[in-house]
Design an enzyme around this catalytic site. Structure first.
Site, PDB file in Angstrom:
ATOM      1  N   GLY A 128       0.848  -1.184   0.000  1.00 40.51           N
ATOM      2  CA  GLY A 128       0.000   0.000   0.000  1.00 40.51           C
ATOM      3  C   GLY A 128       0.885   1.235   0.000  1.00 40.51           C
ATOM      4  O   GLY A 128       1.937   1.252  -0.613  1.00 40.51           O
ATOM      5  N   CYS A 129       0.471   2.247   0.717  1.00 40.49           N
ATOM      6  CA  CYS A 129       1.243   3.486   0.789  1.00 40.49           C
ATOM      7  C   CYS A 129       2.595   3.229   1.455  1.00 40.49           C
ATOM      8  O   CYS A 129       2.663   2.603   2.511  1.00 40.49           O
ATOM      9  CB  CYS A 129       0.454   4.527   1.582  1.00 40.49           C
ATOM     10  SG  CYS A 129       1.334   6.082   1.767  1.00 40.49           S
ATOM     11  N   PHE A 130       3.661   3.721   0.839  1.00 38.22           N
ATOM     12  CA  PHE A 130       4.993   3.466   1.398  1.00 38.22           C
ATOM     13  C   PHE A 130       5.196   4.118   2.756  1.00 38.22           C
ATOM     14  O   PHE A 130       6.040   3.701   3.536  1.00 38.22           O
ATOM     15  CB  PHE A 130       6.122   3.805   0.448  1.00 38.22           C
ATOM     16  CG  PHE A 130       6.063   5.106  -0.318  1.00 38.22           C
ATOM     17  CD1 PHE A 130       5.456   6.242   0.168  1.00 38.22           C
ATOM     18  CD2 PHE A 130       6.653   5.175  -1.570  1.00 38.22           C
ATOM     19  CE1 PHE A 130       5.430   7.429  -0.560  1.00 38.22           C
ATOM     20  CE2 PHE A 130       6.643   6.347  -2.309  1.00 38.22           C
ATOM     21  CZ  PHE A 130       6.026   7.484  -1.799  1.00 38.22           C
TER      22      PHE A 130
END
Length: 183
Positions: A14-16
């Protein structure tokens, strides 16, 4: 004291910002770089291009760790339990191929370990694991504002409502693998 045995892990969950915040808590981590890899569009991608979902790149973190302190396998178990590996191209409200669950291996040994960890973890999930296991291609470092995001923006809403619950879960499941907290 033994010399450090530095190795790298590259994963997307997902979002880093989320997975970066998780790995900053883990013993043996030497460096973390948020970035992009796995795309098909030539040239250096930008965050805006990645967010379009059209480049094929995933948001990832490239983690440099001391293999004398923590193993690749342990890092993958932390990875697999720090996000939902059963949702295709989605983590919570983040939707698109750039948010896919993915392990980018650096060599054949990492590939085999990744397959074994996914197989070992699978029975603990009700749904099928969709985590991609792919060879690492060219890695691009993300823009400066994406590096160490959680530690630099703890009061931002995304950090409070999305990242902090992941860190709470991490402390519950993997307390023995975490750095000692200082007051």
């Amino acid at each position: 004291m033994e010399d450090k045995k530095l190795e790298q892990l590259t994963v997307g969950a997902g979002c880093f910002w989320c997975i970066e915040a998780v790995y900053y808590q883990v013993k043996g981590i030497e460096d973390i770089v948020s970035g992009y890899t796995g795309g098909t569009v030539p040239g250096r991608p930008t965050y805006r291009e990645i967010c379009s979902g059209l480049t094929g790149h995933a948001e990832v973190v490239q983690v440099t760790y001391d293999a004398n302190v923590i193993s690749y396998e342990d890092l993958l178990v932390i990875f697999m339990t720090s996000h939902d590996p059963t949702t295709l191209n989605r983590q919570g409200a983040d939707v698109g191929t750039q948010y896919r669950s993915v392990i980018f291996y650096h060599n054949d040994q990492q590939k085999q370990i990744a397959k074994a960890v996914v197989k070992e973890i699978a029975p603990y999930y009700e749904n099928l694991i969709v985590t991609e296991i792919s060879e690492l291609g060219e890695f691009f470092k993300a823009e400066a504002e994406h590096q160490n995001y959680y530690n630099n923006n703890k009061r931002q809403g995304y950090c409070t409502f999305v990242i902090e619950p992941k860190l709470t879960k991490l402390r519950k499941l993997h307390a023995d693998k975490l750095k000692k907290q200082t007051a």
